[in-house]
Design an enzyme around this catalytic site. Structure first.
Site, mmCIF file in Angstrom:
data_model
loop_
_atom_site.group_PDB
_atom_site.id
_atom_site.type_symbol
_atom_site.label_atom_id
_atom_site.label_comp_id
_atom_site.label_asym_id
_atom_site.label_seq_id
_atom_site.Cartn_x
_atom_site.Cartn_y
_atom_site.Cartn_z
ATOM 1 N N ASP A 58 22.365 4.915 -7.118
ATOM 2 C CA ASP A 58 21.368 6.058 -7.870
ATOM 3 C C ASP A 58 21.130 5.220 -9.136
ATOM 4 O O ASP A 58 20.983 4.446 -9.231
ATOM 5 C CB ASP A 58 22.582 6.703 -8.565
ATOM 6 C CG ASP A 58 23.598 7.407 -7.160
ATOM 7 O OD1 ASP A 58 23.159 7.621 -5.901
ATOM 8 O OD2 ASP A 58 24.578 7.924 -7.086
ATOM 9 N N HIS B 173 24.841 1.440 -8.946
ATOM 10 C CA HIS B 173 24.331 2.494 -9.635
ATOM 11 C C HIS B 173 22.903 0.890 -10.184
ATOM 12 O O HIS B 173 23.778 0.032 -10.860
ATOM 13 C CB HIS B 173 25.021 2.044 -10.954
ATOM 14 C CG HIS B 173 25.947 3.385 -10.799
ATOM 15 N ND1 HIS B 173 27.489 3.519 -10.452
ATOM 16 C CD2 HIS B 173 25.015 4.913 -11.217
ATOM 17 C CE1 HIS B 173 27.629 4.445 -9.866
ATOM 18 N NE2 HIS B 173 26.622 5.403 -10.302
#
Length: 475
Positions: free
Chosen positions: A286, A430
């Site tokens: 992400d 992430h």
């Protein structure tokens, strides 16, 4: 500005969606209605005009707060990067302190802080960066706006007030702004000092746009407070650097550069995997792309692994060539919205706009629309699902979250993923964090020894009946 949570009834939601712009992968967005001009809209610059620009992001998600903050890193402009990082920290620190000790919100939600960026100028000598900070604390929310400027000749970062020529210039500016604001603002709050003018930029017509944070010079009911000053008025107030900044802001940026694929030619793209027979797992990343994305792509390519990248539109627009590289290497690109706001707090039209803008960024870069949407923080409701359905998107959540954003040790991140791995799982990571990038080779190597194949989310969903607009979490 009062920002209540917005709940749209199903019938009202359907009516709004029927009036939304339609998009197709092959064509342009169909616009309905007349476009309304706003002369206080700040002129923005295509971030591809700055070669090598990447986004730096900060992310937190737990039961006490949600934080997403992003700002650009301009190669060679270290003073600007440090100033932007300091400004973000000045926003995050008090928000963290407040939410750590505050009682739960009355509406049952989670406090949210969001910082997004855009470029207001991009020349060889001058770069302008506008930050918009939004926070939500239950009963009210508001935006703060700040524009910083970088002087490449002196390698120094400047506040917006540095565009104005000293005390005399600030005094003249304050007088003109008070006249323009009239009864909308409290005149006593518009003072001739630097703190009063955090955001000075320019619109498409060449007027100066003077923006204020919510609640600073007017009550929250006034909404966004901004005025424009024509060139004949503001020009005598500018400092020498202010004139250079104005010229850079109004100039046509250099033609956006493109990058040739670097990764696809290095190794053959892995072939498709039938997850009905193979032991599959989907790694998803992400908040990118960012400064570590290319390193991550090289790690995946070296191990013949594929992943799915859920990109933030503001960050993705800075490097379309990187998006093409990722796709050419067999990875999948998904939509993580334009600004990473909690969509459940937004009205239908704004949800559609936030998702559609990232669809447009990806379509422009790749020549096709993505089919997957990851709502920020995994927050969704019937309104978000309706918008996703209208745009032919499946919402993708996750079944394994190692909490990598809070860890500094790559080994700890890797161990958590490996311990929790199950066939058919979707792992959320992430890519903006260096420890996560360090953990990925360990995850890939250890799970490969256990017989796992690393596939995209779409490969994992193959053969399953997932309705458009519905959710998929793996397993």
């Amino acid at each position: 500005m009062i920002v209540p949570r917005v709940r749209v009834a199903a019938a009202a939601s359907a009516a709004l969606l029927a009036a939304l712009p339609l998009a197709s992968c092959a064509g342009e967005v169909e616009r309905r209605g007349r476009r309304i001009s706003d002369d206080t809209a700040v002129r923005s610059v295509d971030p591809t005009a700055v070669a090598g620009l990447t986004a730096q992001t900060r992310f937190e998600q737990d039961t006490t707060r949600r934080v997403y903050a992003a700002y650009p890193r301009v190669p060679g402009a270290n003073a600007l990067t440090k100033r932007l990082a300091a400004v973000v920290e000045e926003q995050v620190r008090p928000f963290t302190a407040l939410t750590t000790s505050a009682p739960p919100l009355a509406d049952g939600g989670v406090p949210e802080l969001n910082v997004q960026w855009s470029l207001t100028a991009a020349s060889r000598q001058v770069v302008g960066v506008r930050l918009v900070t939004w926070q939500y604390l239950g009963v009210s929310g508001g935006e703060a706006r700040q524009t910083l400027w970088y002087d490449g000749a002196t390698r120094t970062a400047h506040t917006s007030a540095d565009l104005i020529d000293g005390r005399a210039g600030l005094t003249a500016l304050a007088e003109r702004v008070r006249d323009r604001l009239g009864s909308r603002a409290n005149p006593a709050q518009v003072r001739a000092d630097e703190a009063t003018f955090p955001s000075l930029a320019f619109n498409e017509a060449g007027d100066m746009v003077v923006e204020f944070g919510d609640y600073t010079v007017a009550p929250g009911s006034a909404g966004r407070v901004a005025v424009t000053l024509p060139r004949s008025v503001y020009d005598p107030m500018l400092s020498p650097f202010g004139r250079r900044a104005r010229d850079a802001a109004l100039a046509t940026p250099a033609r956006p550069t493109t990058t040739a694929p670097e990764l696809a030619a290095a190794r053959p793209v892995p072939g498709p995997v039938d997850c009905s027979h193979a032991k599959c797992i989907a790694l998803t990343f992400d908040d990118g792309p960012g400064r570590y994305t290319r390193e991550l792509l090289r790690t995946l390519a070296a191990r013949r692994a594929r992943a799915t990248f859920f990109v933030v539109g503001d960050n993705a627009a800075a490097d379309p060539g990187l998006l093409r590289d990722a796709a050419a290497a067999g990875n999948e690109l998904g939509n993580h919205t334009q600004a990473h706001r909690d969509l459940t707090r937004l009205p239908t039209m704004q949800i559609n706009s936030d998702v559609q803008r990232t669809q447009d960024v990806l379509r422009t870069a790749l020549g096709r629309c993505p089919t997957l949407l990851r709502p920020p923080y995994g927050a969704t409701n019937t309104t978000v699902s309706s918008v996703a359905k209208s745009l032919d998107l499946v919402q993708v959540l996750w079944s394994i979250d190692p909490g990598d954003w809070r860890m500094r040790d790559p080994e700890r991140i890797a161990s958590r993923v490996v311990e929790r791995a199950r066939p058919g799982a979707v792992v959320v990571l992430h890519e903006s964090r260096k420890p996560t990038i360090g953990a990925v080779p360990r995850i890939l190597d250890r799970l490969a020894r256990q017989g796992y194949s690393f596939v995209t989310v779409s490969e994992l969903m193959a053969g399953r009946e997932i309705p458009i607009g519905g959710h998929f979490s793996g397993m």
